[in-house]
Design a protein around this motif. Structure first.
Motif, short mmCIF file in Angstrom:
data_model
loop_
_atom_site.label_atom_id
_atom_site.label_comp_id
_atom_site.label_asym_id
_atom_site.label_seq_id
_atom_site.Cartn_x
_atom_site.Cartn_y
_atom_site.Cartn_z
N ARG A 125 18.63 45.61 33.54
CA ARG A 125 19.16 46.67 32.57
C ARG A 125 20.76 46.63 32.78
O ARG A 125 21.32 47.18 31.89
N ASP A 144 21.17 46.88 28.79
CA ASP A 144 21.67 48.44 28.46
C ASP A 144 22.92 48.82 29.07
O ASP A 144 22.98 49.60 29.75
N ARG A 176 21.98 51.95 23.00
CA ARG A 176 20.96 52.61 23.09
C ARG A 176 20.07 51.70 24.34
O ARG A 176 19.86 50.69 24.15
N PRO A 177 19.36 52.50 25.20
CA PRO A 177 18.74 51.96 26.13
C PRO A 177 17.25 51.31 25.55
O PRO A 177 16.71 52.10 24.77
N HIS A 219 12.42 50.63 29.40
CA HIS A 219 12.06 52.05 29.92
C HIS A 219 11.09 51.90 31.08
O HIS A 219 10.24 51.05 31.03
N THR A 220 11.19 52.74 31.87
CA THR A 220 10.26 52.97 33.14
C THR A 220 8.96 54.03 32.78
O THR A 220 9.45 55.22 32.38
N TYR A 267 6.62 49.08 32.99
CA TYR A 267 7.87 49.22 32.13
C TYR A 267 7.78 48.80 30.77
O TYR A 267 6.35 48.14 30.23
N ASP A 299 14.14 54.26 21.80
CA ASP A 299 13.85 55.63 21.64
C ASP A 299 14.62 56.36 20.78
O ASP A 299 15.86 56.11 20.46
#
Length: 248
Positions: free
Chosen positions: A223, A227, A232-233, A236-237, A243, A248
């Motif tokens: 990450r 990220d 934008r991330p 995701h967890t 994962y 999003d």
């Protein structure tokens, strides 16, 4: 085929015990006691895999790994460390290590990690969709596009499997072997939540169990590279599951 292992460990009892165990397991072992000897042996022997103790006199394991990677030596490196803090493990990954095991360890765990590293080295890059849940199968991530060339695109990521290079937008990502394989797996299955066991099996070929922090450390470090602040991330967890790579 007999694989060769370079073992660098300054603790004599640990070095002797590991050397004996690896030899009985069928490996050809070169054992040394410090970083200077490790570099010399790596240049001379060209081993199939390297086991490096982090804390060694003179040149430590992190520095040995950094030198080898600067020389474009991609030999798989397994770090042996007594340090359990996440920051210390990240330092090993940042130096270019492929995996690590925390002391005290069971020798069977070391064997499993070596086997996984050797499998990953021997296997050619898989074509798009060939990982068992890839883009060509029902239920695959609809955001990922895998061309016959082995290039995968998901969101603003572009991953070239054959050359083992990856970009986010126009920025090329500097990834270790494990980071690249993890990102490629997530991208090929964009939009699908991959559980911990599946990821362990695909990346390491071995499930280290629910108590292991290996995967969380690797995802956290990935990450930091993918990220970055202002973007934008993508990774995701999903708590209690695993994962997913998605926008999003």
């Amino acid at each position: 085929m007999t694989h060769s292992v370079l073992l660098a460990e300054d603790d004599r009892p640990i070095r002797t015990a590991l050397e004996r165990a690896l030899t009985l397991e069928g490996y050809r072992v070169t054992a040394v006691a410090d970083g200077i000897q490790a570099l010399a042996a790596a240049h001379r022997e060209r081993p199939d895999v390297i086991l490096l103790d982090v804390m060694m006199p003179g040149i430590d394991g992190l520095q040995v790994c950094q030198v080898l990677r600067a020389e474009q030596d991609r030999t798989p490196v397994l770090m042996l460390t007594a340090r359990v803090e996440t920051a210390d493990r990240i330092a090993g990954l940042d130096a270019g290590a492929d995996d690590y095991v925390v002391k005290p360890f069971e020798v069977e765990e070391v064997f499993a990690r070596i086997r996984a590293l050797l499998r990953r080295t021997a296997e050619p890059p898989s074509p798009a969709g060939a990982d068992g849940t890839g883009a060509g199968e029902p239920g695959a991530g609809h955001d990922a596009r895998a061309a016959e060339s082995g290039v995968v695109e998901a969101a603003d990521l572009r991953i070239d499997g054959p050359s083992r290079r990856a970009w986010r937008g126009t920025r090329e990502l500097e990834l270790t072997r494990t980071e690249f394989e993890l990102l490629e797996l997530l991208a090929r299955n964009a939009g699908i939540v991959l559980d911990h066991s599946t990821i362990y099996d695909r990346i390491w070929g071995y499930d280290f169990g629910p108590g292991s922090k290996n995967l969380a450390v690797y995802v956290g470090y990935l990450r930091r590279k993918v990220d970055v602040p202002g973007s934008r991330p993508l990774i995701h967890t999903v708590r209690g599951v695993g994962y997913v790579l998605r926008e999003d």
